[in-house]
Design a protein around this motif. Structure first.
Motif, PDB file in Angstrom:
ATOM      1  N   ILE A  11       0.896  -1.161   0.000  1.00 53.28           N
ATOM      2  CA  ILE A  11       0.000   0.000   0.000  1.00 53.28           C
ATOM      3  C   ILE A  11       0.931   1.207   0.000  1.00 53.28           C
ATOM      4  CG2 ILE A  11      -2.125  -0.990   0.892  1.00 53.28           C
ATOM      5  CD1 ILE A  11      -1.163  -0.174   3.713  1.00 53.28           C
ATOM      6  N   TYR A  13       2.506   4.998   0.193  1.00 53.04           N
ATOM      7  CA  TYR A  13       2.414   6.188   1.033  1.00 53.04           C
ATOM      8  C   TYR A  13       1.815   7.329   0.219  1.00 53.04           C
ATOM      9  CZ  TYR A  13       5.610   4.262   4.579  1.00 53.04           C
ATOM     10  OH  TYR A  13       6.193   3.516   5.558  1.00 53.04           O
ATOM     11  N   HIS A  19       4.193   7.609  -9.065  1.00 50.20           N
ATOM     12  CA  HIS A  19       5.051   7.663 -10.251  1.00 50.20           C
ATOM     13  C   HIS A  19       5.177   6.258 -10.834  1.00 50.20           C
ATOM     14  CE1 HIS A  19       8.570   5.974  -8.222  1.00 50.20           C
ATOM     15  NE2 HIS A  19       8.527   6.927  -7.299  1.00 50.20           N
ATOM     16  N   THR A  25       4.729  -1.948  -9.873  1.00 50.99           N
ATOM     17  CA  THR A  25       4.361  -3.049  -8.977  1.00 50.99           C
ATOM     18  C   THR A  25       2.914  -3.469  -9.213  1.00 50.99           C
ATOM     19  OG1 THR A  25       5.716  -1.904  -7.346  1.00 50.99           O
ATOM     20  CG2 THR A  25       4.476  -3.812  -6.578  1.00 50.99           C
ATOM     21  N   ASP A  50      -1.332   3.719   2.099  1.00 51.58           N
ATOM     22  CA  ASP A  50      -0.828   3.705   3.473  1.00 51.58           C
ATOM     23  C   ASP A  50      -0.859   5.156   3.934  1.00 51.58           C
ATOM     24  OD1 ASP A  50       0.600   3.193   5.769  1.00 51.58           O
ATOM     25  OD2 ASP A  50       2.348   2.313   4.762  1.00 51.58           O
ATOM     26  N   TRP A 224       4.251   0.756  10.470  1.00 51.92           N
ATOM     27  CA  TRP A 224       4.397  -0.536   9.787  1.00 51.92           C
ATOM     28  C   TRP A 224       3.513  -1.634  10.386  1.00 51.92           C
ATOM     29  CZ3 TRP A 224       5.868  -2.140   5.210  1.00 51.92           C
ATOM     30  CH2 TRP A 224       6.666  -1.282   4.440  1.00 51.92           C
ATOM     31  N   GLY A 257       8.529  -4.123  -3.622  1.00 46.62           N
ATOM     32  CA  GLY A 257       9.840  -3.732  -4.125  1.00 46.62           C
ATOM     33  C   GLY A 257      10.892  -4.185  -3.116  1.00 46.62           C
ATOM     34  N   ASP A 259      12.991  -2.634  -1.571  1.00 45.30           N
ATOM     35  CA  ASP A 259      13.207  -1.678  -0.478  1.00 45.30           C
ATOM     36  C   ASP A 259      12.475  -2.053   0.804  1.00 45.30           C
ATOM     37  OD1 ASP A 259      10.864  -1.207  -2.042  1.00 45.30           O
ATOM     38  OD2 ASP A 259      10.594   0.749  -1.108  1.00 45.30           O
ATOM     39  N   ILE A 260      11.409  -2.831   0.673  1.00 44.40           N
ATOM     40  CA  ILE A 260      10.608  -3.106   1.866  1.00 44.40           C
ATOM     41  C   ILE A 260      10.568  -4.600   2.187  1.00 44.40           C
ATOM     42  CG2 ILE A 260       9.246  -0.981   1.810  1.00 44.40           C
ATOM     43  CD1 ILE A 260       7.051  -2.435   0.328  1.00 44.40           C
ATOM     44  N   HIS A 286      10.598  -7.338  -6.241  1.00 40.30           N
ATOM     45  CA  HIS A 286      11.151  -6.962  -7.543  1.00 40.30           C
ATOM     46  C   HIS A 286      12.202  -5.881  -7.375  1.00 40.30           C
ATOM     47  CE1 HIS A 286       9.059  -3.152  -7.697  1.00 40.30           C
ATOM     48  NE2 HIS A 286       7.892  -3.744  -7.481  1.00 40.30           N
ATOM     49  N   GLY A 287      12.841  -5.543  -8.476  1.00 40.14           N
ATOM     50  CA  GLY A 287      13.970  -4.611  -8.419  1.00 40.14           C
ATOM     51  C   GLY A 287      13.545  -3.161  -8.531  1.00 40.14           C
ATOM     52  N   TRP A 288      14.528  -2.321  -8.728  1.00 40.88           N
ATOM     53  CA  TRP A 288      14.345  -0.880  -8.628  1.00 40.88           C
ATOM     54  C   TRP A 288      14.555  -0.207  -9.966  1.00 40.88           C
ATOM     55  CZ3 TRP A 288      11.737   0.432  -4.773  1.00 40.88           C
ATOM     56  CH2 TRP A 288      11.677   1.761  -4.353  1.00 40.88           C
ATOM     57  N   TRP A 289      13.667   0.700 -10.337  1.00 44.57           N
ATOM     58  CA  TRP A 289      13.803   1.436 -11.589  1.00 44.57           C
ATOM     59  C   TRP A 289      14.548   2.744 -11.364  1.00 44.57           C
ATOM     60  CZ3 TRP A 289      12.175   0.180 -16.516  1.00 44.57           C
ATOM     61  CH2 TRP A 289      11.335  -0.919 -16.624  1.00 44.57           C
TER      62      TRP A 289
HETATM   63  O1  ME8 Z   1       6.986   1.578   1.250  1.00 47.18           O
HETATM   64  N1  ME8 Z   1      11.297   1.192  -8.710  1.00 47.18           N
HETATM   65  O2  ME8 Z   1       5.239   2.797   0.377  1.00 47.18           O
HETATM   66  P1  ME8 Z   1       5.930   3.564  -0.845  1.00 47.18           P
HETATM   67  C1  ME8 Z   1      10.521   0.130  -8.455  1.00 47.18           C
HETATM   68  N2  ME8 Z   1       3.801   2.332   2.483  1.00 47.18           N
HETATM   69  N3  ME8 Z   1       9.497   0.139  -7.582  1.00 47.18           N
HETATM   70  C2  ME8 Z   1       9.232   1.287  -6.945  1.00 47.18           C
HETATM   71  C3  ME8 Z   1      10.004   2.449  -7.166  1.00 47.18           C
HETATM   72  C4  ME8 Z   1      11.084   2.379  -8.097  1.00 47.18           C
HETATM   73  N4  ME8 Z   1      11.870   3.407  -8.376  1.00 47.18           N
HETATM   74  N5  ME8 Z   1       9.504   3.429  -6.381  1.00 47.18           N
HETATM   75  C5  ME8 Z   1       8.446   2.883  -5.700  1.00 47.18           C
HETATM   76  C6  ME8 Z   1       5.849   1.973   1.294  1.00 47.18           C
HETATM   77  N6  ME8 Z   1       8.281   1.600  -6.033  1.00 47.18           N
HETATM   78  C7  ME8 Z   1       4.907   1.477   2.360  1.00 47.18           C
HETATM   79  C8  ME8 Z   1       4.492   0.051   2.031  1.00 47.18           C
HETATM   80  S1  ME8 Z   1       3.132  -2.199   2.545  1.00 47.18           S
HETATM   81  C9  ME8 Z   1       2.361  -2.880   3.827  1.00 47.18           C
HETATM   82  C10 ME8 Z   1       3.592  -0.589   3.039  1.00 47.18           C
HETATM   83  C11 ME8 Z   1       7.217   0.695  -5.524  1.00 47.18           C
HETATM   84  O3  ME8 Z   1       4.930   4.537  -1.320  1.00 47.18           O
HETATM   85  C12 ME8 Z   1       7.777  -0.605  -4.945  1.00 47.18           C
HETATM   86  O4  ME8 Z   1       6.754  -1.569  -4.941  1.00 47.18           O
HETATM   87  O5  ME8 Z   1       7.261   4.063  -0.456  1.00 47.18           O
HETATM   88  C13 ME8 Z   1       8.072  -0.212  -3.517  1.00 47.18           C
HETATM   89  O6  ME8 Z   1       8.180  -1.323  -2.652  1.00 47.18           O
HETATM   90  C14 ME8 Z   1       6.872   0.632  -3.198  1.00 47.18           C
HETATM   91  O7  ME8 Z   1       6.579   1.330  -4.426  1.00 47.18           O
HETATM   92  C15 ME8 Z   1       7.140   1.620  -2.066  1.00 47.18           C
HETATM   93  O8  ME8 Z   1       6.040   2.461  -1.960  1.00 47.18           O
END
Ligand code: ME8
Length: 509
Positions: A11, A13, A19, A25, A50, A224, A257, A259-260, A286-289
């Motif tokens: 979910i 933020y 973007h 995702t 979130d 969290w 992603g 990151d989490i 998955h990976g990061w763009w």
């Molecule tokens: O972490 N490349 O929310 P968030 C690939 N609220 N995926 C990306 C990306 C990028 N450059 N930027 C964002 C949170 N994402 C929490 C999550 S879940 C219970 C709570 C995608 O808004 C990717 O899926 O920061 C990443 O994990 C997510 O957005 C982070 O979104």
């Protein structure tokens, strides 16, 4: 009965508008949800926002808006991704909803009743951007390892006995080797847990924007704890007898992603075990763009607006590019030249051209009807078999979330079909052997029918368009139907239309 399939995205933020990273995702999850539905499985596909925590409170304050009004506005922008990208999510959850507050509080109460929450005081570093606590030893040049600023926090706080879960988690990873994908991420998590776990501060008392801790009005839950609970809220928790909870939990696949990962692979199963619930079946990180080689960030001003992309290139084109360009699980770079290249070569030249040359030839030279085949040659059988057997390759790769491999496999069939057209030359058969021409065209149309089904999870609009061009209007496609019903010879066909316009080289923004 096929097993039900529960798929979730993080979910997002609502501190900022969506973007392309967020869209990625959700589009990948959409592909999997659509594929599972075509398998005849019962699917629940969840995404949402979130909306609590210090980060959101701060941004709302800066904007001079009440937090609730602020999150209402931004959440709407995420919600709009659904129609924009033709997403098929069954629910869109918001953590400020009443049902979710009840669910997060119930989870808390169960963890408390089972002895895993205690009161203490926290003194340490906190990064608001990451909504994460960091140990002194983790800091790099006074910042979080992610580069986020940290601040010193000292306040009364409830703690979760995460330290009690080191062994149970390691046993869980051992017993469930498929819990974390890709494999490298699994190893990363195991190493982290083997290194020892500290208890986790799970409440904050220096600000208000969160789910209140039950019977403790001065505290709100650490965001969290609140956020992760969304995955069970959506199934009806705390009512564990709710039909969806019984059906879909723990048959879940959380797409996130990288990151989490730690929050999902360590905290989440520990919270669930603490509450007496079963952890989810699988996570895939998955990976990061990056964008044209650079980190995507608001401060660099290079976030990619999904709306602009869709307007410029088309929804299926963008979906295809994101899913095809980067092996799912690896990092990738977004660039307009790569996107345009994929549209022109994979979509316009390979796929679009195959459909166009076959359908317009049938329209002009075979009375605009599905042709009647006579006997099939060996080459015909080979191609038809390749089209039918592709499904098992798609299934294998679906199980591993190897989305790019699914697409590669489909494009191998496109390539084989294009080579078959070149070899069989239906245009020269017109005068010499019209019967053979009809067979060749029928084979090609059957291949196109298979392709229309196979691309449906990736490019739903194009799939529908192609099916209509093949005279199929049934909107409820399943792989069972793909195998049951062949094209009917003699059926009238509509006038062909191109599927993917080419992008001209000299086009300017
Ligand atoms: O972490 N490349 O929310 P968030 C690939 N609220 N995926 C990306 C990306 C990028 N450059 N930027 C964002 C949170 N994402 C929490 C999550 S879940 C219970 C709570 C995608 O808004 C990717 O899926 O920061 C990443 O994990 C997510 O957005 C982070 O979104």
């Amino acid at each position: 009965m096929k097993p039900p399939f529960y798929i979730t995205t993080p979910i997002y933020y609502v501190n900022d508008v969506p973007h392309i990273g967020h869209a990625y995702t959700t589009i990948a999850s959409d592909m999997m949800a659509r594929f599972a539905r075509m398998e005849g499985r019962e699917v629940m596909f969840l995404t949402g926002t979130d909306e609590h925590g210090q980060k959101i409170q701060k941004v709302a304050q800066t904007a001079g808006i009440e937090p609730q009004a602020f999150v209402d506005q931004v959440s709407e922008r995420f919600w709009q991704l659904t129609p924009l990208f033709n997403l098929s999510n069954d629910q869109f959850i918001r953590t400020t909803e009443e049902r979710h507050i009840r669910s997060a509080q119930a989870l808390w109460v169960h963890m408390t009743e089972r002895g895993f929450i205690y009161k203490g005081g926290y003194a340490g570093w906190y990064a608001v951007r990451d909504e994460a606590f960091y140990a002194e030893s983790e800091l790099v040049n006074g910042k979080a390892p992610t580069g986020a600023d940290v601040e010193w926090v000292e306040e009364p706080s409830y703690f979760f006995k995460l330290s009690a879960f080191q062994e149970p988690l390691l046993a869980f990873y051992r017993d469930n080797p498929n819990f974390i994908g890709p494999e490298a991420r699994r190893n990363e998590v195991i190493r982290f847990v083997e290194g020892g776990l500290n208890d986790l501060s799970i409440s904050r008392s220096s600000f208000k924007w969160g789910v209140p801790v039950p019977d403790e009005p001065e505290h709100v839950m650490y965001v969290w704890v609140d956020a992760l609970a969304n995955y069970i809220t959506a199934l009806g928790y705390p009512d564990e007898k709710a039909a969806n909870f019984k059906k879909f939990w723990p048959e879940s696949l959380h797409i996130i992603g990288k990151d989490i990962l730690r929050f999902h692979a360590v905290y989440w199963p520990a919270f669930l075990m603490a509450a007496g619930l079963t952890p989810p079946k699988r996570l895939y990180a998955h990976g990061w763009w990056t964008n044209e080689g650079q980190k995507i960030s608001k401060s660099l001003g290079n976030t990619i607006d999904p709306v602009e992309l869709v307007e410029n290139y088309g929804v299926d084109q963008v979906r295809y590019f994101l899913l095809r360009e980067v092996p799912f699980g690896q990092d990738g770079d977004f660039s307009r030249s790569a996107l345009e290249q994929r549209i022109n070569s994979d979509l316009a030249n390979d796929f679009g051209n195959l459909a166009q040359r076959v359908l317009s030839f049938v329209y002009k030279n075979a009375e605009a009807k599905v042709p009647t085949p006579s006997s099939f040659s060996e080459q015909d059988e080979v191609l038809l078999k390749a089209a039918q057997e592709l499904l098992s390759r798609l299934r294998e790769n679906f199980e591993k979330q190897a989305l790019h491999r699914m697409i590669e496999a489909i494009w191998e069939l496109v390539g084989a079909a294009n080579r078959y057209v070149d070899a069989e030359q239906p245009w020269s058969l017109k005068k010499t052997d019209p019967e053979r021409m009809a067979t060749v065209l029928y084979v090609l149309m059957e291949v196109l029918r298979h392709l229309a089904f196979y691309i449906a999870p990736i490019m739903p609009q194009t799939s529908e368009k192609l099916l209509a061009l093949l005279g199929i209007t049934d909107k409820h496609m399943t792989f069972e139907k793909l195998n049951q019903k062949k094209l009917e010879s003699g059926m009238d066909l509509p006038q062909p239309q191109g599927l993917f316009p080419r992008i001209e080289k000299d086009r300017k923004e």
